[in-house]
Design a protein around this motif. Structure first.
Motif, mmCIF file in Angstrom:
data_model
loop_
_atom_site.group_PDB
_atom_site.id
_atom_site.type_symbol
_atom_site.label_atom_id
_atom_site.label_comp_id
_atom_site.label_asym_id
_atom_site.label_seq_id
_atom_site.Cartn_x
_atom_site.Cartn_y
_atom_site.Cartn_z
ATOM 1 N N LEU A 46 0.825 -1.212 0.000
ATOM 2 C CA LEU A 46 0.000 0.000 0.000
ATOM 3 C C LEU A 46 0.864 1.269 0.000
ATOM 4 O O LEU A 46 1.732 1.450 0.858
ATOM 5 N N SER A 47 0.605 2.142 -0.956
ATOM 6 C CA SER A 47 1.306 3.429 -0.991
ATOM 7 C C SER A 47 0.302 4.546 -1.234
ATOM 8 O O SER A 47 -0.722 4.346 -1.901
ATOM 9 N N TYR A 48 0.620 5.702 -0.664
ATOM 10 C CA TYR A 48 -0.233 6.876 -0.904
ATOM 11 C C TYR A 48 0.634 8.108 -1.081
ATOM 12 O O TYR A 48 1.532 8.385 -0.283
ATOM 13 N N VAL A 49 0.335 8.839 -2.140
ATOM 14 C CA VAL A 49 1.121 10.037 -2.455
ATOM 15 C C VAL A 49 0.191 11.251 -2.475
ATOM 16 O O VAL A 49 -0.845 11.234 -3.140
ATOM 17 N N VAL B 284 5.277 11.369 -0.515
ATOM 18 C CA VAL B 284 4.892 9.975 -0.292
ATOM 19 C C VAL B 284 4.596 9.837 1.200
ATOM 20 O O VAL B 284 5.499 9.909 2.031
ATOM 21 N N ALA B 285 3.326 9.667 1.548
ATOM 22 C CA ALA B 285 2.949 9.645 2.969
ATOM 23 C C ALA B 285 2.865 8.226 3.509
ATOM 24 O O ALA B 285 3.037 8.000 4.702
ATOM 25 N N VAL B 286 2.573 7.261 2.625
ATOM 26 C CA VAL B 286 2.576 5.840 3.003
ATOM 27 C C VAL B 286 3.323 5.113 1.894
ATOM 28 O O VAL B 286 3.013 5.286 0.716
ATOM 29 N N ASP B 287 4.337 4.333 2.294
ATOM 30 C CA ASP B 287 5.241 3.768 1.305
ATOM 31 C C ASP B 287 5.328 2.243 1.427
ATOM 32 O O ASP B 287 5.871 1.725 2.397
ATOM 33 N N SER B 288 4.736 1.536 0.480
ATOM 34 C CA SER B 288 4.855 0.067 0.366
ATOM 35 C C SER B 288 4.581 -0.663 1.678
ATOM 36 O O SER B 288 5.430 -1.382 2.184
ATOM 37 N N VAL B 289 3.391 -0.453 2.219
ATOM 38 C CA VAL B 289 3.075 -1.062 3.515
ATOM 39 C C VAL B 289 2.358 -2.407 3.342
ATOM 40 O O VAL B 289 1.331 -2.499 2.670
ATOM 41 N N ASP B 290 2.946 -3.444 3.946
ATOM 42 C CA ASP B 290 2.320 -4.767 4.010
ATOM 43 C C ASP B 290 1.982 -5.051 5.462
ATOM 44 O O ASP B 290 2.873 -5.092 6.299
ATOM 45 N N LEU B 291 0.714 -5.227 5.734
ATOM 46 C CA LEU B 291 0.290 -5.385 7.130
ATOM 47 C C LEU B 291 -0.789 -6.442 7.229
ATOM 48 O O LEU B 291 -1.599 -6.586 6.315
#
Ligand SMILES: Nc1ncnc2c1ncn2[C@@H]1O[C@H](COP(=O)(O)OP(=O)(O)OP(=O)(O)O)[C@@H](O)[C@H]1O
Ligand SMILES: [Mg+2]
Length: 289
Positions: free
Chosen positions: A9-12, A22-29
């Motif tokens: 998950l990423s959010y720009v 880039v506020a969220v960078d390649s998150v796996d949770l």
């Protein structure tokens, strides 16, 4: 099965502008059902941006979010139903109170879900009891209440929707120590009673340490770690280098252990630390000739 799962998950913010961030960078949770999770990280690390993905307030720039195994944004018609599963309480939620009475404010969410009047009434009263709002207060305007009471009414509005996951963004901020303790205690009670998944975003390591089964640490838009408090606090030095202090009492016990004292490594509260020290001292006294 995990109740929330993210995949890369990423959010720009501001894509294509000079303000791109880039506020969220390649998150796996993977968040397990019934877990009580504390989310910490310094200002701007991406905590609020991340959690706003969990009920579809933000759409990922890339990657995916699954709620209860169902992919968000796959089918727009399902978005509303999935949203009801994840209740999000913003910072300073009392600014969003607007009805004439507390009762109506708490009933707003359940009514929006299309529940019967009887069910709405049951939920409003049950949630009010849980958060310590009396029947008399329910009939008052929210604007007659104290700051802490208003906050409780606003949180109750989301709790009354009975979401599978309740996410609170800094629910105690701006309150005095007594108000903070009250709100955090109530959230813990809610978790104990409902056994729902709770995510609590906080700046305070102490708050998170005391209440949570797992801690998610965000750093520079990435997940630094997601683990039990004991495993997270073992990394005290790394946390401190990113501007996050472990609870003071944990630091003292980490230091004692480093000096060779056989002390417990799960000390997050002053009360528990004191108990251990008193026990060690009295055992030492008994061992003296
Ligand atoms: N609406 C927005 N437009 C542009 N950039 C934003 C926006 N909201 C947040 N940001 C930026 O995205 C990054 C992450 O912000 P976010 O609010 O998610 O962090 P946070 O961890 O919740 O911080 P805090 O502890 O201050 O609440 C920060 O650099 C922030 O400046
Ligand atoms: Mg935030």
């Amino acid at each position: 099965m995990s109740v929330i799962r993210t995949e890369n998950l990423s959010y720009v913010y501001g894509e294509g502008t000079p303000f791109r961030k880039v506020a969220v960078d390649s998150v796996d949770l993977e968040i397990g059902e019934g877990e009580f999770i504390g989310v910490i990280g310094h200002t701007g690390s991406g905590k609020s941006t991340l959690i706003q993905h969990f009920n579809g307030l933000l759409k990922p720039t890339s990657g995916s979010v699954y709620i209860d195994g169902e992919k968000l944004w796959e089918d727009k018609a399902r978005l509303r139903a999935i949203r009801f599963k994840v209740g999000l309480v913003f910072q300073y939620p009392e600014y969003q109170l607007f009805e004439e009475t507390c009762y109506k404010d708490i009933a707003f969410g359940p009514r929006n879900m299309g529940l019967s009047e009887e069910e709405i009434d049951k939920r409003v009263r049950e949630t009010a009891r849980l958060i310590g709002i009396s029947d008399e207060m329910l009939e008052k305007s929210p604007f007659e209440l104290s700051g802490g009471q208003k906050r409780r009414v606003a949180i109750a509005g989301v709790m009354a929707m009975e979401p599978k996951v309740l996410i609170l963004d800094e629910p105690a901020s701006g309150l005095d120590p007594k108000g903070r303790a009250k709100i955090l205690g109530l959230i813990r009670e809610y978790h104990k009673e409902k056994q729902n998944t709770v995510m609590l975003v906080s700046h305070s390591m102490e708050d998170v340490a005391k209440h949570c089964s797992k801690i998610l640490v965000m750093n520079n838009a990435k997940v630094f770690c997601y683990d039990t408090p004991v495993n997270v606090f073992r990394r005290a030095q790394e946390l401190e280098s990113m501007g996050l202090a472990v609870p003071q009492v944990t630091r003292v016990f980490n230091r004692l252990r480093a000096m060779g004292c056989p002390v417990d490594d799960e000390v997050y509260t002053v009360g528990f630390g004191k108990e251990l020290i008193m026990k060690a001292l009295s055992a030492g006294r008994r061992a003296e000739p």
